[in-house]
Design a protein around this motif. Sequence first.
Motif, short mmCIF file in Angstrom:
data_model
loop_
_atom_site.label_atom_id
_atom_site.label_comp_id
_atom_site.label_asym_id
_atom_site.label_seq_id
_atom_site.Cartn_x
_atom_site.Cartn_y
_atom_site.Cartn_z
N LYS A 156 53.84 56.29 68.30
CA LYS A 156 53.36 56.42 66.92
C LYS A 156 54.51 56.42 65.92
CE LYS A 156 49.26 59.00 68.35
NZ LYS A 156 48.42 57.80 68.37
N VAL A 157 55.74 56.68 66.41
CA VAL A 157 56.88 56.72 65.48
C VAL A 157 57.99 55.76 65.88
CG1 VAL A 157 56.41 59.09 64.77
CG2 VAL A 157 57.93 58.68 66.73
N HIS A 158 57.90 55.18 67.07
CA HIS A 158 58.91 54.23 67.55
C HIS A 158 58.22 52.90 67.80
CE1 HIS A 158 61.76 52.23 70.23
NE2 HIS A 158 62.66 53.15 69.93
N PRO A 159 58.81 51.78 67.39
CA PRO A 159 58.11 50.49 67.44
C PRO A 159 57.88 49.90 68.82
CG PRO A 159 60.36 50.20 66.66
CD PRO A 159 60.11 51.68 66.71
N ARG A 268 56.63 55.94 57.96
CA ARG A 268 55.95 54.67 57.74
C ARG A 268 55.00 54.34 58.89
NH1 ARG A 268 60.05 51.72 57.57
NH2 ARG A 268 59.92 50.55 59.54
N ARG A 269 55.48 54.54 60.12
CA ARG A 269 54.64 54.21 61.27
C ARG A 269 53.45 55.17 61.38
NH1 ARG A 269 55.65 50.61 64.76
NH2 ARG A 269 54.55 51.74 66.41
N LEU A 270 53.65 56.44 61.04
CA LEU A 270 52.54 57.38 61.08
C LEU A 270 51.47 57.01 60.05
CD1 LEU A 270 54.42 60.76 61.57
CD2 LEU A 270 52.84 59.68 63.19
N GLU A 271 51.91 56.60 58.86
CA GLU A 271 50.95 56.20 57.83
C GLU A 271 50.19 54.95 58.26
OE1 GLU A 271 53.30 55.79 54.33
OE2 GLU A 271 53.48 57.95 54.00
N GLU A 272 50.90 54.00 58.88
CA GLU A 272 50.24 52.79 59.36
C GLU A 272 49.21 53.11 60.43
OE1 GLU A 272 53.55 50.51 60.66
OE2 GLU A 272 54.08 49.78 58.65
N PHE A 273 49.55 54.05 61.31
CA PHE A 273 48.61 54.43 62.35
C PHE A 273 47.36 55.08 61.75
CE2 PHE A 273 46.83 57.75 65.08
CZ PHE A 273 46.40 56.98 66.15
N ALA A 278 41.63 55.06 60.63
CA ALA A 278 40.50 55.19 59.71
C ALA A 278 39.68 53.90 59.68
CB ALA A 278 41.01 55.53 58.31
N ARG A 279 40.35 52.75 59.67
CA ARG A 279 39.65 51.47 59.62
C ARG A 279 38.81 51.24 60.87
NH1 ARG A 279 43.84 48.77 59.13
NH2 ARG A 279 44.06 47.81 61.20
#
Length: 285
Positions: A156-159, A268-273, A278-279
């Motif tokens: 969730k935080v590492h690509p 950034r990655r947490l927000e993207e997740f 939610a979607r």
Amino acid sequence: MHMLARVNDEALRSVVDLFHGARLTPTQRRIAHSLVEHAAKAAYLSAAEVADLAGVSQPSVTRFAMALGYSGYPALRRELRDLTGGEDEPGAADGNAMQLAVRAEVEHLGRLQEQLGRLDDVEEAARILMGSRPLPVLGLRAAAPLAGYFGYFAAKVHPDVRVLDVGGTPLLDRLDQARAAGGSALLAVVLPRYPRESLEAIREAKKSGYAIVAITDSVVSPVAELADVVLPAAVGTQLVFDLHTGPMAMAMVLLQAMCDAAPDLAQRRLEEFEQAAARRHLFMA
């Protein structure tokens, strides 16, 4: 709750130093681990009691002491008593076997809390791991669930996190592939009984240029000789199967330190997740 007095960090390091550099068998490493884990009371136990604590035979304890250069276990015990100092508080522990096992975990976490008063190793490990793209996470046999747990949240935080929890010849192939893709560090979770295949894979990874960060049960674990950074957390041994509360806590502490080492990327990655969750309506709450 009554507990044995804990030794201070300096005394504990002195006990650990007794075993550094010694060529120990797996049985002797188990004895060394027990003496470190129970340093507060080990200096007051008989050879038979140490044997029971480590799950080995009494002659093994004597041979262990002699392998370290002592005339026998009493001489080693005197050395331990000098190093730890103070007086023990032997009182019989109250409670049934299940309660005592959980109480021992509380003591393990207490020592881990004290250990984390100095975060140099955790922060160094976090920087090394966060800089690796991809990041392979190795954990075989008993360590496989913890490797998977860490990998789930780390992703969730590492690509690019790659959990390696299955052995066999493909394991080395996957390490080679991650290295070719740019991986520079390996997180290895190695827990008793220390799978031979894990250690062999770590040796190969080190030869190929990986930096090794190890989560293990003790600074005298066999993986400690191979790792660039060792993050020890004691394993509970009072039940039929080991309790891994300490290593799991260490894994999550390490993940927090990784987030702290690269806060913009992690955020950034947490927000993207969260947006994706939610979607897709992934969770009920």
